[in-house]
Design an enzyme around this catalytic site. Structure first.
Site, PDB file in Angstrom:
ATOM      1  N   VAL A   1       6.417   2.129  -4.330  1.00 43.77           N
ATOM      2  CA  VAL A   1       4.954   2.156  -4.238  1.00 43.77           C
ATOM      3  C   VAL A   1       4.415   0.985  -5.038  1.00 43.77           C
ATOM      4  O   VAL A   1       4.877   0.700  -6.132  1.00 43.77           O
ATOM      5  CB  VAL A   1       4.356   3.481  -4.753  1.00 43.77           C
ATOM      6  N   SER A   2       3.433   0.293  -4.454  1.00 44.20           N
ATOM      7  CA  SER A   2       2.870  -0.880  -5.129  1.00 44.20           C
ATOM      8  C   SER A   2       1.413  -0.699  -5.500  1.00 44.20           C
ATOM      9  O   SER A   2       0.833  -1.530  -6.188  1.00 44.20           O
ATOM     10  CB  SER A   2       3.017  -2.122  -4.232  1.00 44.20           C
ATOM     11  N   THR A   3       0.784   0.405  -5.043  1.00 46.11           N
ATOM     12  CA  THR A   3      -0.616   0.668  -5.397  1.00 46.11           C
ATOM     13  C   THR A   3      -0.754   2.114  -5.859  1.00 46.11           C
ATOM     14  O   THR A   3       0.093   2.962  -5.581  1.00 46.11           O
ATOM     15  CB  THR A   3      -1.568   0.450  -4.201  1.00 46.11           C
TER      16      THR A   3
ATOM     17  N   GLN B   1      -0.648   5.016  -3.175  1.00 44.52           N
ATOM     18  CA  GLN B   1       0.594   5.387  -2.526  1.00 44.52           C
ATOM     19  C   GLN B   1       1.351   6.346  -3.438  1.00 44.52           C
ATOM     20  O   GLN B   1       1.233   6.287  -4.650  1.00 44.52           O
ATOM     21  CB  GLN B   1       1.447   4.144  -2.249  1.00 44.52           C
TER      22      GLN B   1
END
Length: 216
Positions: free
Chosen positions: A10-12, A15
């Site tokens: 997950v990058s944000t 998410q």
């Protein structure tokens, strides 16, 4: 003993690891363990240089199955994704995706099947990078809109969907889900789902604009 390991990146903040695990289990995968990477870019950080990616390369054994939501979880850089999948196959690891049910298996001996497999790897990796570039461009447009708001210019109507809902719509569309099913699952109207499908770049730009816009 064969392990089914889910790699979830997950990058944000919108998410979630749990959503990716739930998707995999809903698709019929039995997950033995989950390896995670949080807040790590799939564009700028190679798979082997991420904490979770490095851990996977250490624990995966021949015959194990690595499950990912889609190849974009492995990365969004063409060269890195293709290198990663080929290295995993070389080690005897089978890579499976939840979306589109892709299977990348290095045990394939038939040259025609190998050619088709390698072509799919290249296509999927290129698609992941292209989507990342399109999203970046849309976010850039959103920042410009936010600047316009700060200067007192009209920003447009606030999107009726969140980042999490937009990601879920994209995922379900990629899996071939119908508009009614997507609307029911996400809590959005069918009209909104249609608009997102019709112009996903515009949807991304509108959301990015409001995410970057100053409060007030």
């Amino acid at each position: 003993m064969t392990q089914h390991i889910l790699y979830a990146r997950v990058s944000t903040a919108d998410q979630t690891i749990s959503h990716q695990k739930a998707q995999a289990e809903a698709a019929g995968f039995t997950i033995d363990r989950v390896v995670e990477d949080h807040g790590v870019s799939g564009v700028n950080t190679a798979f082997a240089h991420r904490p979770g990616g490095a851990r996977l390369l250490d624990i995966l054994r021949p015959g194990d199955v690595l499950v990912v939501r889609w190849v974009d979880r492995l990365g969004r850089n063409y060269q890195d994704v293709t290198d990663t999948i080929r290295e995993l196959m070389r080690r005897g690891v089978v890579v499976k995706t939840v979306i589109n049910r892709m299977v990348f298996d290095g045990a394939t001996a038939d040259p025609i099947q190998q050619a088709v497999r390698d072509a799919l790897i290249g296509f999927m990796a290129a698609t992941a990078q292209a989507q990342a570039e399109a999203t970046k461009e849309a976010q850039r447009a959103g920042i410009e809109h936010a600047k316009a708001k700060a200067e007192g210019k009209y920003l447009g109507r606030k999107p009726s969907f969140t980042r999490a809902q937009l990601d879920q719509v994209r995922d379900m569309l990629a899996q071939g889900a119908g508009h009614s099913a997507i609307a029911k699952e996400t809590g959005l109207t069918r009209a909104v789902v249609w608009r997102i499908e019709g112009d996903p770049t515009k949807a991304e730009a509108a959301l990015a604009a409001w995410e970057k816009a100053p409060a007030g």
